[in-house]
Design an enzyme around this catalytic site. Sequence first.
Site, PDB file in Angstrom:
ATOM      1  N   ASP A 112       0.847  -1.186   0.000  1.00  0.00           N
ATOM      2  CA  ASP A 112       0.000   0.000   0.000  1.00  0.00           C
ATOM      3  C   ASP A 112       0.890   1.248   0.000  1.00  0.00           C
ATOM      4  O   ASP A 112       1.741   1.395   0.878  1.00  0.00           O
ATOM      5  CB  ASP A 112      -0.904  -0.019   1.233  1.00  0.00           C
ATOM      6  N   HIS A 119      -3.690  13.752   1.015  1.00  0.00           N
ATOM      7  CA  HIS A 119      -3.943  12.751   2.052  1.00  0.00           C
ATOM      8  C   HIS A 119      -2.796  12.716   3.061  1.00  0.00           C
ATOM      9  O   HIS A 119      -3.008  12.736   4.275  1.00  0.00           O
ATOM     10  CB  HIS A 119      -4.135  11.361   1.430  1.00  0.00           C
ATOM     11  N   GLU A 185     -10.533   3.713   3.289  1.00  0.00           N
ATOM     12  CA  GLU A 185      -9.584   4.441   2.444  1.00  0.00           C
ATOM     13  C   GLU A 185      -9.905   4.079   1.010  1.00  0.00           C
ATOM     14  O   GLU A 185      -9.775   2.918   0.605  1.00  0.00           O
ATOM     15  CB  GLU A 185      -8.137   4.073   2.788  1.00  0.00           C
ATOM     16  N   GLU A 187      -9.083   3.815  -2.693  1.00  0.00           N
ATOM     17  CA  GLU A 187      -7.817   3.733  -3.409  1.00  0.00           C
ATOM     18  C   GLU A 187      -8.006   3.054  -4.761  1.00  0.00           C
ATOM     19  O   GLU A 187      -9.003   2.391  -5.003  1.00  0.00           O
ATOM     20  CB  GLU A 187      -6.801   2.901  -2.598  1.00  0.00           C
ATOM     21  N   ASP A 219      -9.275   0.126   1.631  1.00  0.00           N
ATOM     22  CA  ASP A 219      -8.328  -0.331   2.650  1.00  0.00           C
ATOM     23  C   ASP A 219      -8.884   0.067   4.019  1.00  0.00           C
ATOM     24  O   ASP A 219      -8.487   1.069   4.610  1.00  0.00           O
ATOM     25  CB  ASP A 219      -6.973   0.323   2.379  1.00  0.00           C
ATOM     26  N   ARG A 223      -8.579   3.450  13.019  1.00  0.00           N
ATOM     27  CA  ARG A 223      -7.670   4.561  13.311  1.00  0.00           C
ATOM     28  C   ARG A 223      -7.139   4.550  14.728  1.00  0.00           C
ATOM     29  O   ARG A 223      -6.016   5.002  14.983  1.00  0.00           O
ATOM     30  CB  ARG A 223      -8.371   5.898  13.048  1.00  0.00           C
ATOM     31  N   GLN A 226      -4.498   1.843  14.874  1.00  0.00           N
ATOM     32  CA  GLN A 226      -3.358   2.311  14.080  1.00  0.00           C
ATOM     33  C   GLN A 226      -2.544   3.378  14.815  1.00  0.00           C
ATOM     34  O   GLN A 226      -1.309   3.327  14.843  1.00  0.00           O
ATOM     35  CB  GLN A 226      -3.892   2.869  12.754  1.00  0.00           C
ATOM     36  N   LYS A 239      -4.862  -2.285   9.986  1.00  0.00           N
ATOM     37  CA  LYS A 239      -5.177  -2.467   8.569  1.00  0.00           C
ATOM     38  C   LYS A 239      -5.414  -3.933   8.199  1.00  0.00           C
ATOM     39  O   LYS A 239      -6.127  -4.210   7.236  1.00  0.00           O
ATOM     40  CB  LYS A 239      -3.985  -1.984   7.715  1.00  0.00           C
ATOM     41  N   THR A 243      -9.082  -5.896   3.566  1.00  0.00           N
ATOM     42  CA  THR A 243      -8.902  -4.957   2.461  1.00  0.00           C
ATOM     43  C   THR A 243      -9.785  -5.462   1.330  1.00  0.00           C
ATOM     44  O   THR A 243      -9.626  -6.607   0.904  1.00  0.00           O
ATOM     45  CB  THR A 243      -7.431  -4.944   1.985  1.00  0.00           C
ATOM     46  N   GLU A 344     -10.166  12.178   7.278  1.00  0.00           N
ATOM     47  CA  GLU A 344      -9.979  13.515   6.713  1.00  0.00           C
ATOM     48  C   GLU A 344     -11.298  14.272   6.579  1.00  0.00           C
ATOM     49  O   GLU A 344     -11.367  15.470   6.853  1.00  0.00           O
ATOM     50  CB  GLU A 344      -9.319  13.420   5.336  1.00  0.00           C
TER      51      GLU A 344
END
Lengths: 397, 397
Positions: A112, A119, A185, A187, A219, A223, A226, A239, A243, A344
Site C-alpha cells: 500500500d 492525504h 480508504e 484507493e 483499505d 484509526r 493504528q 489495517k 482490504t 480527513e
Amino acid sequence: MTNSWVPGADASGFGADNLPYGVFSRAGAPPRVGVRIGDYVLDLAGALGDSEFFAASLNPFMARGSTVWLATRAKVAGMLTAEQGRAVAEPNLVPLGETVLRPPFEVADYVDFYCSLEHASNVGAIFRPGDEPLKPNWRHLPVAYHGRSGTVVASGTDIVRPSGQRLPPGAKEPVFGPSTRLDIEAELGFVVGTRTALGRSVSVSDFAEHVFGVVLVNDWSARDIQAWEYAPLGPFLGKSFATSVSQWVVPLDALGAARCAGREQDPAPLPHLRRLADWGLDITMEVRLNGQVVSRPPFGAMYWTADQMLAHLTSNGAALRTGDLYASGTVSGPRKDQRGSLLELTWGGSEPITLGDGSTRTFLEDGDTVTVTARAAGMAGATISLGEVTGTVRAAL
Amino acid sequence: MTNSWVPGADASGFGADNLPYGVFSRAGAPPRVGVRIGDYVLDLAGALGDSEFFAASLNPFMARGSTVWLATRAKVAGMLTAEQGRAVAEPNLVPLGETVLRPPFEVADYVDFYCSLEHASNVGAIFRPGDEPLKPNWRHLPVAYHGRSGTVVASGTDIVRPSGQRLPPGAKEPVFGPSTRLDIEAELGFVVGTRTALGRSVSVSDFAEHVFGVVLVNDWSARDIQAWEYAPLGPFLGKSFATSVSQWVVPLDALGAARCAGREQDPAPLPHLRRLADWGLDITMEVRLNGQVVSRPPFGAMYWTADQMLAHLTSNGAALRTGDLYASGTVSGPRKDQRGSLLELTWGGSEPITLGDGSTRTFLEDGDTVTVTARAAGMAGATISLGEVTGTVRAAL
C-alpha cells in the site's frame, strides 16, 4: 465509442472499450474466467476455445504476459462488436444475474502506497499536530509498506469490526476492545501480471509490460488501533483485518483515453523515478456511505504515478510475482469534498458529517455500507466503469 | 536422549529427538518431503507409503493439523529408533550429500516482530538519539509489520547488495546507489500450519494447534535505505530485497525440553496477551561472519514470547493461512557479544569489529558470508540443532 451488439452494453460503462476480466461461476459449476460486457459475462473458455480460462483466478492468464493480454483483448473486442463474431460469442454470454462472482485473482504480495499529497498532509496534521505534516522523504520517493495479502477480500464481503489495543484520549494505559474509529480508504489498486527475477528492477518505461490492470480498493482502517501501534514500524493490525477489492480487473489498455500528465513534482525525482510517459490517470472516484455520496476523490491529482510506484517498489531488486497488488494509498484531492477517508472528511472526528437521514457520522457504525465506484473517459465519448467495491460493517464478534 | 540406529545421528544435533522436516530432490527427480536424521534424509513418501509426501513444499502436510503432525512424528521416531522399524526405513534413507534441498515451505504472509527489549532499545538509541528509545506502545504489545513474502529465499541463496535512496550524513538531498550499510538480523521464525477463518482470533493457549515449527531467519537489512524511508509507515525497501530462512523446519514438539518461562513483563500484558503456559524457548544462536563467531544471541531473553506474538497478530481477526511465517525480530541479549545485528554490534557503525584476518567491519562487504546457527537442549542430554541459515553478499548489479 466502439459499439457492441450486446443489448445495453454501450451506455453501461462496460461497453466494448472496457472489457474487464473477472472470475465467475454458474449454479455450482467450477469457476471460469470471463469478460464483462454490459450486464453479461462472456465465458472466455467457451468463446475462445482456450482451456486456460477454466480457472479459479486470473493468475494463469496474467502470467502469460502483455502480448497475450493485448491479443486476447483484440479478439474479444472483435467478437463483441462485429456481426460476424456474434455467432461464436452469443452462446457464451451469461446474464450477470445468473453468475456468482469470485475473487478475481490470487494476491501474492500486497503493498500500500501513500501517494496523495493532500492525504499525506492531512493525516500528518491530524496524527502529529504541531509537526511538519510531511516527512522529509515524502517528495523524494513514494512512501509505502506491505499489507496482509491473506485478508484481501472480494467486494461484497462483510467487514467484521476489529478489536484491538487503543489508548483512549487522556489515558495512561491502553485498553482492548472493538475499534471505535473504523474508517475507509478509497484507493486504486494495480495488479501485476508478469513476474520478475530477484535482483531485477523494473524501469518506469516497463510499467505496462508488468501491470495487467486496475481494481478499486477499500483499505479499511481502524484509526484508534493504528494510532497506538504504528510507531516505529508502521501500520499492522489497524489495517490487516480486511482490504476489499472490486470484482472486475480493468485492463490498462482500456484506460488509454484516461491517461494524463502526472502532477508536477518539485523537487524533480531522482533519475530512476523520472517519468518517461504520461501515466497519470484521470479517474473520478465516488465514495458512498449508505447510498449517499460523501466524496469524489480525483485520481488524476495524485502526486506519484503508478509507473513511479512500480519502479520504486522494485528499485532494490525485489522480485514481482503474478498477483502482486499495489494500491495507491488513499486518494484525496485538494477540496474538502474530495477526501478519500472519514479521518480527513471529519478531521480526525472533530467535524461530523451529516447524512441524508439526518444522522451524523465521525467514523463507521455497525450496519453502515460503504461503496466506492469510479469512472474514466474512454475513446470518443465512451465511459469506462471500474465497477464498485462495497462492504457492510458487522458488529465485533 | 533417544538413540537411533542411524550411524552418527545421536551426536549430530539431528538425532531421534529432533526430526525436522524439509523438501529435497535427488538427481533431477521431483521434490519430496523428508525428515533429517544425522547426515541422512528419510524419504517420507517411501517410508510411510503416503503419496501426500510427493510434494514440492511442506504446506499440504502442515495444513493437516496438529493431530497428524504428532502421529507422523511418532511413527517416524519409532522407525528410526526401534530395530523393527529399520527394515522399512533403511531403504528410504538418502545420504544428505546426494540431495538438493529446496525451500521447505511456500510462504503465505510474512510478518516480522520486534520482540527483543535490548534490540528495540539499541535501535531506538541509534536511530533516534536523544529520544526515549522505546515507544510508549512497546511494553504493551509485540510491535510488528508485514514483510515481503515473495523475497523469502532459502539458506544458501546469494544476496545481491540492494540499491536504494539514502540521505548521506550532512546532505540535504538523497542519492540513489548501492547500500553502504548492509546488515543482518538474526531471528527465529515460526511457521503456521493450521489456517483460521477471517474474524477469528487465536488465543495464547491455542499456539501449538497452529504453529507447526521453527526456522532460523536472517532478515537482511539495508540500514541507510531503511533510515531514510521508514517514517511514517515503517520499513519497506530496506528489508524487501531478501529474507533468508533455514532449510529444516524443527517441529515445535522437538523443543519441549527447551521451553522455559518467558521473561518477566512489566506492566502485565492485557488479558488477551497474558501467558498461560511456558512458551519461552531457551535456544542459543550463533552468528558467524566469514566463519568467525561475532555474537551468541540468547532467544530465551526475548521479552515477548511466540504464543503472545500469534495472539497479537490475530487479535483483530486477521486470518492465518498455511505457510504464514512470523519472525521474532532481531534476537539481542543484554551483553554486547549477544547482539544480533551489526548495527548494534558496531553501534551504528561507530565501533568497528575486528575479524580474525585483522580486517575490520562496520557493515557487510561484498563477498562476506553470514551464517546463523542455533542449538537447544533436548530430552536427557540430547541436542536439538536448528541447522543454519547462510548467505553470501554479491556486488550490486
